[in-house]
Structure formats: C-alpha cells, structure tokens
Design a protein around this motif. Sequence first.
Motif, mmCIF file in Angstrom:
data_model
loop_
_atom_site.group_PDB
_atom_site.id
_atom_site.type_symbol
_atom_site.label_atom_id
_atom_site.label_comp_id
_atom_site.label_asym_id
_atom_site.label_seq_id
_atom_site.Cartn_x
_atom_site.Cartn_y
_atom_site.Cartn_z
ATOM 1 N N THR A 118 65.540 -16.177 -79.930
ATOM 2 C CA THR A 118 64.473 -16.587 -79.021
ATOM 3 C C THR A 118 63.320 -17.187 -79.806
ATOM 4 O O THR A 118 63.442 -17.469 -80.995
ATOM 5 N N THR A 119 62.199 -17.386 -79.134
ATOM 6 C CA THR A 119 61.030 -18.008 -79.751
ATOM 7 C C THR A 119 59.803 -17.139 -79.481
ATOM 8 O O THR A 119 59.861 -16.182 -78.708
ATOM 9 N N ALA A 120 58.705 -17.487 -80.125
ATOM 10 C CA ALA A 120 57.466 -16.732 -79.932
ATOM 11 C C ALA A 120 57.063 -16.700 -78.459
ATOM 12 O O ALA A 120 56.472 -15.716 -77.992
ATOM 13 N N GLU A 121 57.399 -17.733 -77.735
ATOM 14 C CA GLU A 121 57.041 -17.816 -76.317
ATOM 15 C C GLU A 121 57.618 -16.666 -75.499
ATOM 16 O O GLU A 121 57.010 -16.193 -74.542
ATOM 17 N N HIS A 122 58.797 -16.190 -75.892
ATOM 18 C CA HIS A 122 59.492 -15.153 -75.128
ATOM 19 C C HIS A 122 59.703 -13.868 -75.926
ATOM 20 O O HIS A 122 60.411 -12.970 -75.471
ATOM 21 N N ALA A 123 59.089 -13.740 -77.095
ATOM 22 C CA ALA A 123 59.405 -12.631 -78.008
ATOM 23 C C ALA A 123 58.698 -11.326 -77.687
ATOM 24 O O ALA A 123 59.186 -10.247 -78.059
ATOM 25 N N ALA A 124 57.546 -11.360 -77.015
ATOM 26 C CA ALA A 124 56.749 -10.148 -76.829
ATOM 27 C C ALA A 124 57.521 -8.996 -76.164
ATOM 28 O O ALA A 124 57.444 -7.856 -76.634
ATOM 29 N N PRO A 125 58.282 -9.244 -75.079
ATOM 30 C CA PRO A 125 59.010 -8.113 -74.477
ATOM 31 C C PRO A 125 60.060 -7.516 -75.417
ATOM 32 O O PRO A 125 60.282 -6.306 -75.403
ATOM 33 N N VAL A 126 60.699 -8.360 -76.206
ATOM 34 C CA VAL A 126 61.721 -7.881 -77.135
ATOM 35 C C VAL A 126 61.094 -6.978 -78.194
ATOM 36 O O VAL A 126 61.575 -5.870 -78.470
ATOM 37 N N LEU A 127 59.994 -7.431 -78.781
ATOM 38 C CA LEU A 127 59.314 -6.658 -79.825
ATOM 39 C C LEU A 127 58.707 -5.374 -79.259
ATOM 40 O O LEU A 127 58.684 -4.336 -79.932
ATOM 41 N N THR A 128 58.249 -5.425 -78.020
ATOM 42 C CA THR A 128 57.698 -4.227 -77.385
ATOM 43 C C THR A 128 58.787 -3.183 -77.166
ATOM 44 O O THR A 128 58.570 -1.981 -77.389
ATOM 45 N N ALA A 129 59.960 -3.614 -76.740
ATOM 46 C CA ALA A 129 61.078 -2.686 -76.551
ATOM 47 C C ALA A 129 61.462 -2.027 -77.869
ATOM 48 O O ALA A 129 61.754 -0.825 -77.924
ATOM 49 N N ILE A 130 61.451 -2.789 -78.952
ATOM 50 C CA ILE A 130 61.762 -2.222 -80.274
ATOM 51 C C ILE A 130 60.666 -1.235 -80.671
ATOM 52 O O ILE A 130 60.946 -0.191 -81.273
ATOM 53 N N GLY A 131 59.422 -1.546 -80.342
ATOM 54 C CA GLY A 131 58.331 -0.624 -80.605
ATOM 55 C C GLY A 131 58.536 0.694 -79.895
ATOM 56 O O GLY A 131 58.309 1.777 -80.461
#
Length: 344
Positions: A271-284
Amino acid sequence: MEKLTITTPSDVLSFIGHTVGFWPQESLVCITLDENSIGATLRIDLPRQPGQELPYARTVAHYLTSDTSATSILFAVYTSATAGPGEARPYAGTIAALTGVLAEQGITIRDGLFVGDDTFSPYDGEPGTSLALPVSSAQTSAINAEFIYRGSFVEPTDRITLPSTSQEATKAAAVEHHMETIRTWSTDTALQQGRKLWADMLDSTVFPSDDSCHALVANLQFPAIRDRLIADIPGVDEPMQQILFAQTQAAPKWSRIEWAQQLLLRAYTRTTAEHAAPVLTAIGYINWWEGKGSKAHQFLQLALDTDPAYRLARLSDQMIGSGIVAGWNMNKDTAYKTLPFDVP
C-alpha cells in the motif's frame, strides 16, 4: 510444552532480550515471579530527572501489581552510567524507592543486576569487583540457544524499521478500486465479505496475493469494518469491545496474533502512505496486546505520521501513554509469553 529453567545471570539477560525483543538501553526491566514461575516482564525507561524516584517507583509498581499472582520480582538496570569503588550504584535511590513501594504491596525483590555497556554484575555488589561478567556471555547461555532454536532473535534497539514500498501510484489505485466496490455493497454485505477475506488469510499458512492485500487494506479504510477485523485477530468469540481492550475470559490465540502481524506488515508493503494509517494502527494494537508498549507507541506514531488526523491511532496512543495495560497481561494464563520458564 516442557518448561525451561533459568539458572544463571546470563540466562536472565538472554530471557530479557528475547522477551522484550531488543537489548534495553537506559532502562529498568522487572520480571514478576510467583514462587518459581515467571510471570510478566516490564521494561520502562529510567527516570531522566532527579527527585522523581518515588513517583517513578509508584508507576512501576502499578504495572507490576497488574500481575495479581506476583510475590517477588527480579530486576535489571541497563545503563551506561558508572560508579567508582565506594560509590553508590547509579539509580540506587530509584531501586530503594521501588523496594519500599513494592513491600507495601507484599512483593519482595529477589535479586537485581546492574548491566553496563560491556559487563554486568549483582546490583548490590561492589562496583569493579571480580563478580562482573561480560555482557557477551548472554549470547552463549543455554536459554539464548533455546530461543534461537525456536526462531527468536534480539534486535540491537527497539527502533522500528518498516519495510520499503514502491510503485505507489499503482498500489493506491488498486486499493481505491476495492474501496469503490465495497461502497456499492450494503453495510452487512461489506462487513461479511471483509471478515471472510480476513478469516481466509488468518487460516492460511501462506502469504496472500497482492490483490488480496489490496482488498484487506481497502476494508481497513472503513472504521466499522476495521474494528471488527482487528477484533477477529485473537480468535476469541466474545463481545468486540472486550476483545479490543484485551478483557476476555478466554485466552487469545497468540500464534494467530503473530501471524496476523506478519500479514499486516505484508499488506503495508502493498500500500501507500495514503492508506497506511489503519494498517499501522492495527499492528500497534497487536503490540499493545503483547505488552510491548514502546513498540505499540512507535507504530501508532508512524500511523499519525501518515495521517495526523487519524483518530483511532491518536486515541490509542493516548490510552497507552496513560499507563493502561492490556487486560490479558494481568493474568499469567492469558498473558503473552514466548516460552514457559521457571527459576530455581
């Protein structure tokens, strides 16, 4: 699984490194004990300002007493600070305050280590004596060999290095295409399809295709679907809110959670930075569930770097910063652990 026994100070350092995932620096690490069984492991930065010993000790005790079965602790102070012969150990006031605060809770300190850049020794030993051992001995301990055999390794620091991504325009377009499809479905259908996609990934033993990764990222862009997919990770059939806050009666399936993190990291590279926030939040969230607060904070900050207005990342980071511990880590039967251990 057969229990392993920690018998030497080098074993303790190896256990700490593999449990927290990195070699601590300027840190206090505490391991709770119930009789001879190891419970929770806490790593926290050492206090930076003098005069904060008692408040700091109370904060540490708050975390440690979350393990309600703890009767004693082991601790290790990791620091580059040194003390000469006849001088008090660095952070002696902090350890004294912690000893007193824990005693009020009926918890004793069984032993402590002072870990410098090159050597380590008993915390209450005389600095510079022959009791000091090389830090490198942790690499040759029996416990270290067992962890490595099980596929574990110790990072030099806790700094997260995300895998690189490329072809951003193509990836963004692929995610947007799936999002357009999801928008055409009813709420129930979209949720059902998203959960099936995610369940198939979690139940598989191989990594998904790029298209499936794009579809997963697309589903995570919708808050209602995102929350449900995060709650589906632990494999626990209880109310979603209780799962998200790690307050279920049943123990989570930790191997499934670890696999979910690998899947999400793979999806991140698709993916790209545009759509990355939910992915990184789930990993958090996963790292918070596992008791890795510093890593959870880093993933949530990375999410906010990509989208400063991403509300779930900001609220989750505030929750972790306030000292809230995932409920699973308050019970040794549900807490994340790499291997079962005893101490003599």
